[in-house]
Design a protein around this motif. Sequence first.
Motif, PDB file in Angstrom:
ATOM      1  N   ASN A  78      42.739  39.886  25.385  1.00  0.00           N
ATOM      2  CA  ASN A  78      43.598  39.375  26.444  1.00  0.00           C
ATOM      3  C   ASN A  78      44.527  40.492  26.927  1.00  0.00           C
ATOM      4  OD1 ASN A  78      46.167  36.779  26.700  1.00  0.00           O
ATOM      5  ND2 ASN A  78      44.825  37.663  28.241  1.00  0.00           N
ATOM      6  N   LEU A  79      44.149  41.097  28.051  1.00  0.00           N
ATOM      7  CA  LEU A  79      44.891  42.235  28.588  1.00  0.00           C
ATOM      8  C   LEU A  79      46.169  41.796  29.296  1.00  0.00           C
ATOM      9  CD1 LEU A  79      44.509  45.342  28.781  1.00  0.00           C
ATOM     10  CD2 LEU A  79      43.512  44.953  31.051  1.00  0.00           C
ATOM     11  N   LEU A  80      46.152  40.611  29.902  1.00  0.00           N
ATOM     12  CA  LEU A  80      47.317  40.115  30.631  1.00  0.00           C
ATOM     13  C   LEU A  80      47.404  38.614  30.466  1.00  0.00           C
ATOM     14  CD1 LEU A  80      49.620  40.458  32.782  1.00  0.00           C
ATOM     15  CD2 LEU A  80      47.855  40.016  34.522  1.00  0.00           C
ATOM     16  N   ASN A  81      48.622  38.130  30.215  1.00  0.00           N
ATOM     17  CA  ASN A  81      48.871  36.696  30.162  1.00  0.00           C
ATOM     18  C   ASN A  81      50.283  36.471  30.691  1.00  0.00           C
ATOM     19  OD1 ASN A  81      48.356  33.973  29.607  1.00  0.00           O
ATOM     20  ND2 ASN A  81      49.434  34.124  27.662  1.00  0.00           N
ATOM     21  N   LYS A  82      50.387  36.103  31.964  1.00  0.00           N
ATOM     22  CA  LYS A  82      51.679  36.060  32.631  1.00  0.00           C
ATOM     23  C   LYS A  82      51.893  34.709  33.300  1.00  0.00           C
ATOM     24  CE  LYS A  82      54.337  38.512  36.216  1.00  0.00           C
ATOM     25  NZ  LYS A  82      54.306  39.626  37.203  1.00  0.00           N
ATOM     26  N   GLU A  83      53.074  34.157  33.106  1.00  0.00           N
ATOM     27  CA  GLU A  83      53.438  32.898  33.734  1.00  0.00           C
ATOM     28  C   GLU A  83      54.690  33.081  34.567  1.00  0.00           C
ATOM     29  OE1 GLU A  83      53.602  29.524  31.233  1.00  0.00           O
ATOM     30  OE2 GLU A  83      51.780  30.023  30.116  1.00  0.00           O
ATOM     31  N   SER A  84      54.581  32.848  35.874  1.00  0.00           N
ATOM     32  CA  SER A  84      55.732  32.880  36.780  1.00  0.00           C
ATOM     33  C   SER A  84      55.428  31.856  37.872  1.00  0.00           C
ATOM     34  CB  SER A  84      55.939  34.287  37.356  1.00  0.00           C
ATOM     35  OG  SER A  84      54.751  34.744  37.995  1.00  0.00           O
ATOM     36  N   VAL A  85      55.493  32.252  39.126  1.00  0.00           N
ATOM     37  CA  VAL A  85      55.050  31.338  40.179  1.00  0.00           C
ATOM     38  C   VAL A  85      53.556  31.056  40.009  1.00  0.00           C
ATOM     39  CG1 VAL A  85      54.782  31.018  42.659  1.00  0.00           C
ATOM     40  CG2 VAL A  85      56.820  32.165  41.753  1.00  0.00           C
ATOM     41  N   PHE A  86      52.811  32.112  39.718  1.00  0.00           N
ATOM     42  CA  PHE A  86      51.399  31.998  39.410  1.00  0.00           C
ATOM     43  C   PHE A  86      51.186  32.248  37.923  1.00  0.00           C
ATOM     44  CE2 PHE A  86      51.450  33.160  43.893  1.00  0.00           C
ATOM     45  CZ  PHE A  86      50.509  32.313  44.438  1.00  0.00           C
ATOM     46  N   THR A  87      50.262  31.512  37.342  1.00  0.00           N
ATOM     47  CA  THR A  87      49.838  31.783  35.973  1.00  0.00           C
ATOM     48  C   THR A  87      48.597  32.660  36.031  1.00  0.00           C
ATOM     49  OG1 THR A  87      50.697  29.669  35.187  1.00  0.00           O
ATOM     50  CG2 THR A  87      49.050  30.763  33.817  1.00  0.00           C
ATOM     51  N   GLN A  88      48.641  33.813  35.382  1.00  0.00           N
ATOM     52  CA  GLN A  88      47.547  34.772  35.466  1.00  0.00           C
ATOM     53  C   GLN A  88      47.101  35.220  34.077  1.00  0.00           C
ATOM     54  OE1 GLN A  88      48.061  37.831  38.747  1.00  0.00           O
ATOM     55  NE2 GLN A  88      50.193  37.158  38.534  1.00  0.00           N
ATOM     56  N   SER A  89      45.828  35.518  33.960  1.00  0.00           N
ATOM     57  CA  SER A  89      45.304  36.095  32.719  1.00  0.00           C
ATOM     58  C   SER A  89      44.136  37.019  33.042  1.00  0.00           C
ATOM     59  CB  SER A  89      44.854  35.016  31.740  1.00  0.00           C
ATOM     60  OG  SER A  89      43.726  34.324  32.234  1.00  0.00           O
ATOM     61  N   ILE A  90      44.019  38.079  32.262  1.00  0.00           N
ATOM     62  CA  ILE A  90      42.889  38.995  32.355  1.00  0.00           C
ATOM     63  C   ILE A  90      42.317  39.181  30.958  1.00  0.00           C
ATOM     64  CG2 ILE A  90      42.116  41.333  32.898  1.00  0.00           C
ATOM     65  CD1 ILE A  90      44.335  41.535  34.935  1.00  0.00           C
ATOM     66  N   TRP A  91      41.042  38.958  30.830  1.00  0.00           N
ATOM     67  CA  TRP A  91      40.330  39.185  29.569  1.00  0.00           C
ATOM     68  C   TRP A  91      39.238  40.224  29.815  1.00  0.00           C
ATOM     69  CZ3 TRP A  91      40.850  36.557  24.743  1.00  0.00           C
ATOM     70  CH2 TRP A  91      41.852  35.584  24.725  1.00  0.00           C
ATOM     71  N   VAL A  92      39.128  41.174  28.908  1.00  0.00           N
ATOM     72  CA  VAL A  92      38.037  42.146  28.954  1.00  0.00           C
ATOM     73  C   VAL A  92      37.185  41.947  27.701  1.00  0.00           C
ATOM     74  CG1 VAL A  92      39.295  43.816  30.341  1.00  0.00           C
ATOM     75  CG2 VAL A  92      39.485  43.905  27.854  1.00  0.00           C
ATOM     76  N   GLY A  93      35.880  42.128  27.843  1.00  0.00           N
ATOM     77  CA  GLY A  93      35.006  41.855  26.707  1.00  0.00           C
ATOM     78  C   GLY A  93      33.817  42.783  26.631  1.00  0.00           C
ATOM     79  N   VAL A  94      33.273  42.864  25.443  1.00  0.00           N
ATOM     80  CA  VAL A  94      32.018  43.578  25.210  1.00  0.00           C
ATOM     81  C   VAL A  94      31.129  42.669  24.367  1.00  0.00           C
ATOM     82  CG1 VAL A  94      32.977  45.905  25.376  1.00  0.00           C
ATOM     83  CG2 VAL A  94      32.969  44.739  23.165  1.00  0.00           C
ATOM     84  N   GLY A  95      29.829  42.785  24.576  1.00  0.00           N
ATOM     85  CA  GLY A  95      28.901  41.932  23.842  1.00  0.00           C
ATOM     86  C   GLY A  95      27.612  42.654  23.521  1.00  0.00           C
TER      87      GLY A  95
END
Length: 302
Positions: A124-141
């Motif tokens: 989980n690279l980003l998890n932000k809550e303000s006016v907008f709730t945002q998240s960024i996940w990076v993965g490898v498989g």
Amino acid sequence: MRKIILLTAIAGMNFTSLFACEICGGGLGSNYTGLLPNFNKRFVGIRYHFNYVNTQLDVDGKTTALSNKEKYHTAELWSAWNIGSRWRVMAIVPYSHIEKFNYGTDSKSKKDGLGDINLSGYFNLLNKESVFTQSIWVGVGAKLPTGQYNKDEFTNMNSPNIYQLGTGSVDFTGSVNYDIRLNNIGLNTNASYKVNTKNKDDYQYGNKLTLNGSVYYNTALSSDIKLRPNVGLQYENQAKDHTMDYQIDETGGYNTNTNLGLEATLRGVAFGFSYQTPIAQNISKGRTELVNKFLTHLTFTF
């Protein structure tokens, strides 16, 4: 709770879709997951997905005596575990039943067996809550060659090598997932790229790029029953296959699908489905036609 969706772990090329034709085969199809069920720590469940394609069409995309109708039924055990607040691991174990019908001879054939197991990890690279709730996940498989690959099935350089339970190769995927939400309306986007290696029979499926996005809406019928309808688009582009260092021209291609789905949760039980239909495609130089794709799951969250 974070919304992490449309994780493309890579099945052999499932989440999913292109060709030559990874996008359609049992162990080869793209591993499109749709929206993951909401969960706090972990989930485990059973998924079923169905792909239906026509292969070996003529140059005008019409069926002939050489054409086949192929159906791919896959049941999967799938599970994801959150480790702390930033890490997640996911595993998918598929079992496929494949049917092939030849229009010219009315002959039928089928095969059943374990497909290629997929393992993936996400941060989980980003998890932000303000006016907008945002998240960024990076993965490898990584996709393991647990499904049977039969080199004798590939007898025609002018047809896709998709009638397989697995690819016979270890393959790798990288992905980025971005989710943004305002109140109950959200947009989830995902980009993934799969690198396929050569198997022991000197066959290498083409690398695949998958892009998708879904708009979803969170709503509740009661304190226990929550729904999340979603609609979106998915684009897949796969390079041509190679064998013995020769490029196979009747492979590779692209397709764009519309996705329509629904996620429902009742306390610790989640149910979901996703239906995909193509709006544009050019697979194997038009000699393979993707008809539709359907996925459903029953999952327990805890």
